[in-house]
Design an enzyme around this catalytic site. Structure first.
Site: not given
Length: 718
Positions: A129, A186, A435, A456, A462
């Site tokens: 597969k 595929e 920060c 944050c 930051c």
């Protein structure tokens, strides 16, 4: 992940209905990421567990099977980037098996359905597969005319121009082939080509790719076929769609015919006559797997006789005559040496385990995501326990690491017997490690539940958020500025010379002008040069005009990925209209807010995030400066001359009997209509099928035109 089996019987009908609703939404989300964006965020094993849980619930509560059930659908809706192609024969998925017992049950079921005795032998084929992108390639009179992705199984994306660049796929077939031939198989990228591509990207200072499957899919969806051609994609043929005549009467014979016609077929495919032989070949392929130059995730078994395949027929979304025997997720043991915190562009603090290097599935793993504070403690996103109480993850622990489906490795469990005496519980930081700003878990306004993610609160002060935002802005699916990779962004962001600083997106477009007025020349700095600097300025100038959906995506609005950005661009048409509407929706009420929520695929969480983004003065200030340098283009609309529904907003409600919901949506959009998920004053047409409820009532209340499915089909057929 949900638990399976015994707990299903203990659920009330209300609990089962609620869980089926959640599973339908969750699986659809993962389908869209995997099939539509090629960016899976969970492993194949976890995805399969969700599907098995859904199936178990539907077996126990058949009266609760939903219209949007994952058992009724395949894949995800096709992208809006490429024109839709309706498959002549649906591209169905395969049922999965996970153990020898499952395979024995599959074979026994075939014999039972056909009324065969065990001594009446049935031949099966067994083949790897391939972990790639499913493709259907149509030839008429021997010439390649159309190539389409699987999409949702009914409608795929037209990628014909890109398929023509793959050397292994013939543009013409030999004389004497049937008039109509649809080859299915595929598209994939070889591991060696993937590694070479990543080395090239690294050398150019660009972001590397995650895995061959996603890279192959992304390469095939390029708007520029030259990019696809440069990626050295490959193909294996293994099935077919419409055929005007059949050149063989067995699965094996058909595949050998494809080989004769010039298509690559997998050399490991065999025809076998017993369960024992099938399982032995599965083991053989598993042993060869690490040495193959392509990724596989299981072995596919099919009844060989096409006559027997026809008698066995299909279930709603899969054939009875085939199954995929998946490989187990690959696991290994290693030690957590440290836990670091990474800060993303939205401020999310993500813990990462630094591991003693270990090889898992042929890849050396040194890091594994720990997701969030709850995951470290053994708690899943839904609040359920995913490990035993004492199995929290600590520095020094020996852990089980899993790498499945090429998703980022994850820590599954802790080996408690090997826990060092000095190991202490991990304390998640209360401040941002970059920060120093306060780090918080937001509480959902409606449910009162804490978000699993710690964020944050520093915003653009930051450094981590600011640099990650810039890296997102210049990324491949946003502005895609060649020569501005991760390393270059870090260099410009940290530079103390004002003429070289890039702290926000507009700074990118003023870099050349500032450099012209400066004595410190970029071309004289190590790592740059006159030619490369010239190319960088040229690449920046090329992006002064950009597609609207790319512009919106580049802004880095929380929850707004590529797909959502395309929906917004298509719905609003211009950036001015989009920003005006977001400002008008500021109160989270009124027509603009309702219109935003009515866009199919945009829920309240996403809508709220977009509006909140525009309420932040800092964001508006940055965008205002950016618009002085960049022009977002009007969204390209489908060519719909003479369409009776072009420009109209359509809502589908109730059950459709002649089209699937995805087909109806694709047809409407291809004719220039906008499909919304709810009814508002701006709705033009409501198409109501059996079971239509509140949406139909609201349409009548607002005086919106309503029609049934037959009237709709008559209207668009003109």
């Amino acid at each position: 992940m949900p638990t399976e089996g015994s707990t299903v019987d203990t659920l009330t009908i209300e609990e089962a209905a609620a869980e089926l609703a959640r599973l339908a939404k969750e699986i659809a989300h993962h389908d869209a990421l995997y099939h539509g964006k090629d960016q899976p965020e969970i492993s194949d094993a976890d995805y399969d567990a969700l599907k098995r849980r859904n199936d178990a619930l539907e077996v126990r509560f058949p009266e609760l099977i939903r219209e949007d059930s994952p058992s009724r659908h395949v894949g995800a809706a096709p992208s809006v980037t490429f024109s839709p192609v309706v498959h002549a024969r649906p591209m169905l998925s395969l049922d999965n098996t996970f153990s020898q017992e499952d395979v024995q049950d599959f074979v026994a079921g075939v014999y039972r359905f056909l009324g065969r005795l065990p001594d009446q032998s049935i031949a099966f084929t067994a083949e790897p597969k391939i972990d790639g992108l499913s493709m259907s390639i149509r030839y008429e009179n021997g010439r390649l005319v159309t190539a389409a992705t699987r999409g949702d199984g009914t409608t795929g994306e037209n990628v014909t121009a890109n398929i023509r660049t793959i050397a292994e796929i013939p543009n013409e077939l030999p004389k004497g082939v049937p008039a109509v031939v649809e080859i299915r198989g595929e598209v994939y990228m070889a591991k060696s080509d993937f590694l070479a591509l990543n080395r090239q990207m690294e050398a150019e200072g660009k972001q590397t790719y995650v895995n061959p499957r996603n890279t192959a899919a992304g390469s095939l969806r390029q708007l520029d076929a030259k990019v696809t051609a440069s990626r050295k994609l490959k193909f294996f043929a293994y099935a077919w769609g419409e055929m005007s005549e059949m050149p063989a009467d067995t699965q094996f014979g058909m595949v050998q015919t494809f080989k004769d016609w010039g298509f690559p077929v997998n050399p490991l495919m065999k025809r076998l006559n017993s369960v024992a032989d099938i399982l032995a070949h599965y083991d053989e392929i598993g042993l060869e797997r690490p040495d193959l130059d392509y990724d596989i995730d299981g072995v596919v078994y099919k009844v060989d006789s096409l006559e027997l395949q026809a008698r066995l027929g299909f279930r709603s979304r899969s054939p009875r005559w085939a199954t995929a025997h998946k490989f187990p997720a690959e696991q290994a043991f290693t030690i957590v040496e440290n836990i670091d915190i990474q800060v993303g562009r939205t401020g999310a603090l993500t813990p990462v385990a630094r591991l003693t290097p270990i090889t898992v599935g042929g890849v050396v793993v040194t890091n594994a995501t720990l997701h969030n504070a709850d995951y470290i403690q053994g708690i899943g996103n839904s609040g359920e326990r995913i490990r035993d109480d004492e199995h929290d993850i600590r520095i020094g622990d020996t852990v089980i690491v899993q790498r499945a489906g090429d998703v980022i490795p994850q820590v599954l469990d802790v080996v408690m017997e090997k826990r060092p005496a000095e190991a202490r519980p991990y304390e998640f930081p209360k401040t941002c490690p970059v920060c120093g700003s306060h780090a918080v878990r937001e509480r959902h306004e409606k449910t009162g539940k804490l978000d699993s993610v710690t964020r944050c609160t520093g915003g653009f002060i930051c450094r981590a958020q600011a640099t990650e935002h810039l890296k997102h802005f210049v990324s491949r699916n946003a502005f895609d500025i060649e020569g501005l990779g991760s390393k270059q962004i870090d260099f410009f962001f940290e530079n103390e010379d004002a003429s070289l600083q890039i702290r926000t997106a507009p700074d990118i477009f003023t870099l050349e002008k500032r450099q012209q007025q400066s004595l410190t020349k970029l071309e004289n700095i190590d790592g740059f040069g006159k030619v490369s600097v010239g190319k960088l300025y040229g690449a920046i100038d090329e992006r002064r005009s950009i597609a609207l959906h790319r512009f919106i995506y580049a802004l880095g609005i929380r929850h707004v990925g590529e797909t959502t950005a395309k929906l917004l661009a298509r719905s609003y048409g211009t950036y001015e209209a989009f920003e005006t509407a977001m400002r008008e929706a500021e109160a989270l009420s009124g027509d603009a807010w309702n219109d935003l929520n009515a866009i199919e695929g945009i829920g309240e969480v996403v809508a709220r995030a977009i509006v909140e983004f525009y309420k932040e003065p800092r964001n508006v200030e940055v965008i205002t400066r950016l618009l002085e340098e960049v022009t977002p283009e009007e969204a390209e609309q489908p060519k719909t001359a003479g369409s009776p529904v072009a420009g109209k907003t359509v809502v589908f409600t109730g059950s459709l009997e002649k089209l699937t919901r995805d087909e109806a949506k694709a047809r409407a959009e291809s004719l220039g209509a906008k499909v919304a998920g709810s009814v508002s004053k701006k709705t033009d047409i409501v198409v109501a099928g059996p079971g239509a409820g509140s949406k139909l009532d609201k349409a009548r209340e607002l005086g919106v035109q309503t029609m049934d499915e037959d009237q709709w089909l008559a209207l668009i057929s003109g």
